[in-house]
Design a protein around this motif. Sequence first.
Motif, mmCIF file in Angstrom:
data_model
loop_
_atom_site.group_PDB
_atom_site.id
_atom_site.type_symbol
_atom_site.label_atom_id
_atom_site.label_comp_id
_atom_site.label_asym_id
_atom_site.label_seq_id
_atom_site.Cartn_x
_atom_site.Cartn_y
_atom_site.Cartn_z
ATOM 1 N N ALA A 8 -22.085 36.595 0.526
ATOM 2 C CA ALA A 8 -22.598 37.227 1.744
ATOM 3 C C ALA A 8 -21.460 37.973 2.441
ATOM 4 C CB ALA A 8 -23.184 36.169 2.678
ATOM 5 N N GLU A 9 -21.678 39.237 2.727
ATOM 6 C CA GLU A 9 -20.647 40.050 3.367
ATOM 7 C C GLU A 9 -20.520 39.711 4.856
ATOM 8 O OE1 GLU A 9 -18.553 42.307 1.991
ATOM 9 O OE2 GLU A 9 -19.340 41.736 0.029
ATOM 10 N N TRP A 10 -19.279 39.637 5.316
ATOM 11 C CA TRP A 10 -18.989 39.364 6.725
ATOM 12 C C TRP A 10 -18.709 40.665 7.456
ATOM 13 C CZ3 TRP A 10 -16.903 34.696 9.401
ATOM 14 C CH2 TRP A 10 -17.270 33.511 8.758
ATOM 15 N N ALA A 11 -19.307 40.822 8.630
ATOM 16 C CA ALA A 11 -18.966 41.960 9.483
ATOM 17 C C ALA A 11 -17.523 41.806 9.966
ATOM 18 C CB ALA A 11 -19.912 42.024 10.678
ATOM 19 N N GLY A 12 -16.798 42.886 9.983
ATOM 20 C CA GLY A 12 -15.424 42.852 10.482
ATOM 21 C C GLY A 12 -14.404 42.411 9.461
ATOM 22 N N GLN A 13 -14.853 41.792 8.349
ATOM 23 C CA GLN A 13 -13.954 41.405 7.261
ATOM 24 C C GLN A 13 -12.681 40.702 7.778
ATOM 25 O OE1 GLN A 13 -14.779 42.714 3.511
ATOM 26 N NE2 GLN A 13 -16.348 41.846 4.813
#
Length: 266
Positions: A8-13
Amino acid sequence: MPLTPAIAEWAGQPLRDRVVIVTGGAQGVGRGIAQAVLGAGGSVMIADLDAAAGKACLQEWALPDRAAFQRTDVASERSVQALLKATLKRFGHLHGLVNNAGLASAHGTPLAQMTLAEWQRRLSSLHGAFLCSKHALPALRKQAGAIVNIASTRAWQSEPDSEAYAAAKGGLVAFTHALALSEGPQVRVNSISPGWIATDAWQAPARRRTPKLSRRDHAQHPAGRVGQPEDIGALAVFLLSELSGFITGQDHIADGGMTRKMIYAD
């Protein structure tokens, strides 16, 4: 065979350009943490005794530039040294260490019959955290890095015939705050104490199963459900990142509220 949930991709990395070692990272909670690190933009070296599970992770993730595997016995100092050497050779630096590896089963031989060899084996998560931290600290200090130790709510509450497991997990909580004071402010050190986490779908492909959970299983938790590896992964990402820059020496219980629930026998 069920599929393990995708990254799952995280916003802001929050872990972009950061490198993290996750021991026991090829399956279960460890895999959940490793995937969370990747989703947060980081690179991960998964260390695990199970080579088939480790290779399956790399194949399923298909992120060769940001994911690597090293077969590792965290109870062997030589093996841990090889892990650190391989990580630095592959990625060049190290920002985080997650000490997750250890025996999954809490229940052992009754104490009166337990051998010293079994006792020592059941303390492997504590021994591993010592060895991995010892050899990772020089690299972590250079990057103002972070260590996350995976303990358990069994550090705080118990069932019969779980003395060795409880000692190991309780030791990890104490090891955490002691090391935080020794290594601060260069390196932050925290622990996570998971409760009931359903890991059936996060195993190596041959052992992967859909969790069999009842309404009653979920209803036992004030949060309304049994935990998932992603829950621990999300907390680990927070503790590894600069988002938690003012937090060190703490144990963080992630159990859906179970340790706050009063339970009486009918």
